[in-house]
Enzyme design. Structure first.
Site: not given
Ligand code: UGA
Length: 470
Positions: A15, A231, A276, A283, A350
């Protein structure tokens, strides 16, 4: 463009570093502070410690005159009008957020204040943190009129962090004083006015001169809650679709069709409905636990979040059972693994469900050969190379002579494999896809036994695996 603001960003993690680079991109002068001397040295020398699109070019473009790196928080505070705190808020044993870094940084900032400053929480923090920072600064003898504390939560995703930052769905500013609110608004003016998007070198994305992002001014408490609630809600959406996927498997329906059908309802929306192996990362797991903890402290029943967490845990076990149904026994079996990061597009491991699954495979006596486009160096720190754990040079090397291939992170390149080559490379053409990257029909046509999440199992696959048998 608007008047440039002098900004300090404390913490150069995902961030902090992205925010620093993007604020500079928006025309402000930025000092990025980190107490990790090696990291500061690397950044000063032109290195970038994280894998993030556009970040190296933005830093290179701005390093000369707009972004500086230092370990000296005192000097950075004195030279800045606005100080963003973007340090880690790790999960403590109880699930609450550990705010000791925020506390330490707030005290140090307080000791360096000599004229009006706005201190801004950028890290994800529980409601009332703003209040605590204010108290800490006051306790250090800073008069009330010499500072404000505001909240400006960040919604960027790893892997698309720069684009998310510069093309946000919304900008949230929580401030109790007009002075602080206006200063923060002026920082984002290049985006909210649309001016940034008209620049020849601007990073492309969803926003534009005619459709700039909306800005929302709220109380500091509301801003803190918006971040945690967002989140937690997204994590809930993922757990929800994962349970729906399990129902789909039981009745022989396809979760991809179901999520498409649900997502077309504009009240639900299509995003974050991909089934999945469960969510991971730095996060969602931490923030769901922290938000649950906040509710507990307030005597509010938020057991829904407990369910979200336990469904997420269960999803990994179910996937593991699927692997078992295809391999029968584990000891001595060779398993190819594609993906170690918690999702595609990042080197972050992580809370990665992929790593949990690899660790489980190793525990059961499998020989694992894994490939990830960016996360292998980090993975090696947790699971070192050994005769049973090999790191491969590409997806096909990971698949070589394997009894089955598992897809655990949704990297785009894993969705574009040469299937004939893969078939030829594997010992048995078994693919167990935890991210639903392939069309089932195509995989069957190409002669694979293909298992995925929440999709009906074909006759061929059913014959090849011990599906549903204990
Ligand atoms: C998440 C949020 O999406 C951001 O908006 C937020 O700013 C960030 O946390 C944070 O708090 O800093 P991030 O952790 O980078 O972002 O990743 P995501 O793309 O949200 O994915 C999180 C997890 O959910 C991953 O393991 C991903 O594979 C999984 N996921 C995501 C699914 O299993 N299915 C989905 O449809 C979407």
């Amino acid at each position: 463009m608007n008047q440039p603001v002098s900004i300090a960003v404390v913490g150069s993690g995902y961030v902090g570093l992205v925010a620093a680079a993007c604020f500079a991109e928006m025309g402000h002068s930025v000092i990025c502070v980190d107490n990790d001397e090696a990291k500061v040295k690397l950044l000063r020398g032109g290195g970038v410690p994280i894998h993030e699109d556009y970040l190296p070019e933005l830093l290179n473009r701005k390093r000369a005159n707009k972004v500086e790196f230092t370990t000296d928080l005192r000097v950075a505070t004195q030279r800045s009008q606005v100080i963003f705190i973007a340090v880690g808020t790790p999960q403590s044993k109880t699930g609450s957020a550990d705010l000791s870094y925020v506390d330490a940084v707030a005290s140090e900032i307080a000791r360096s204040i000599d004229d009006y400053k706005v201190i801004v929480e950028k890290s994800t923090v529980p409601v009332y943190t703003n209040e605590w920072i204010r108290r800490v600064v006051e306790r250090n003898g800073v008069p009330k009129d010499l500072f404000d504390v505001a909240s400006n939560p960040e919604f960027l995703r790893e892997g698309t962090a720069v684009v998310d930052f510069l093309h946000p769905d919304r900008i949230v500013i929580g401030a109790e004083s007009e002075r602080a609110g206006n200063l923060l608004k002026s920082i984002y003016e290049p985006l909210t006015s649309g001016d940034y998007y008209g620049l020849p070198q601007s990073v492309p994305g969803a926003c534009g001169e005619k459709n700039p992002p909306p800005i929302l001014l709220t109380s500091t408490k509301a801003a803190e809650l918006i971040k945690h609630a967002s989140n937690a809600f997204l994590a809930m959406k993922i757990s929800f679709i994962n349970v729906v996927a399990n129902v789909c498997e039981a009745v022989g329906a396809d979760v991809e069709e179901v999520s498409r059908g649900m997502g077309l309802d504009s009240r639900i929306g299509p995003r974050f409905l991909r089934a999945g192996i469960g969510y991971g990362g730095s996060c969602f797991p931490k923030d769901v636990a922290a938000f649950r903890h906040v509710a507990e402290q307030l005597n509010i029943d938020f057991n829904l979040l407990r369910e979200v967490e336990s469904i997420n845990e269960e999803q990994k076990h179910r996937f593991f059972q699927k692997v078992r149904s295809a391999l029968w026994t584990f000891r001595g079996k060779r398993v190819g693994v594609l993906g170690l990061s918690f999702k595609g597009g990042t080197d972050d491991i992580r809370e990665s469900p992929a790593l949990d699954i690899v660790e489980q495979l190793l525990k059961e006596g499998c020989i694992v050969s894994a490939f990830d486009p960016a996360a292998m160096e980090r993975a090696k720190e947790v699971i070192p190379s050994s005769p049973n754990m090999r790191y491969a040079s590409d997806p096909y090397a990971a698949a070589e002579e394997a009894d089955a291939l598992l897809i655990l992170s949704d990297w785009q390149e894993f969705a574009e494999l040469d299937l004939d080559r893969l078939h030829y490379t594997l010992r048995y053409p078994i693919v167990i896809d935890g991210r639903n990257l392939y069309d089932q029909g195509v995989m069957l046509e190409r002669g694979f036994t293909y298992l995925s999440v929440g999709r009906p199992v074909s006759h061929q696959t059913r014959d090849a695996v011990m599906h549903r048998l204990p």
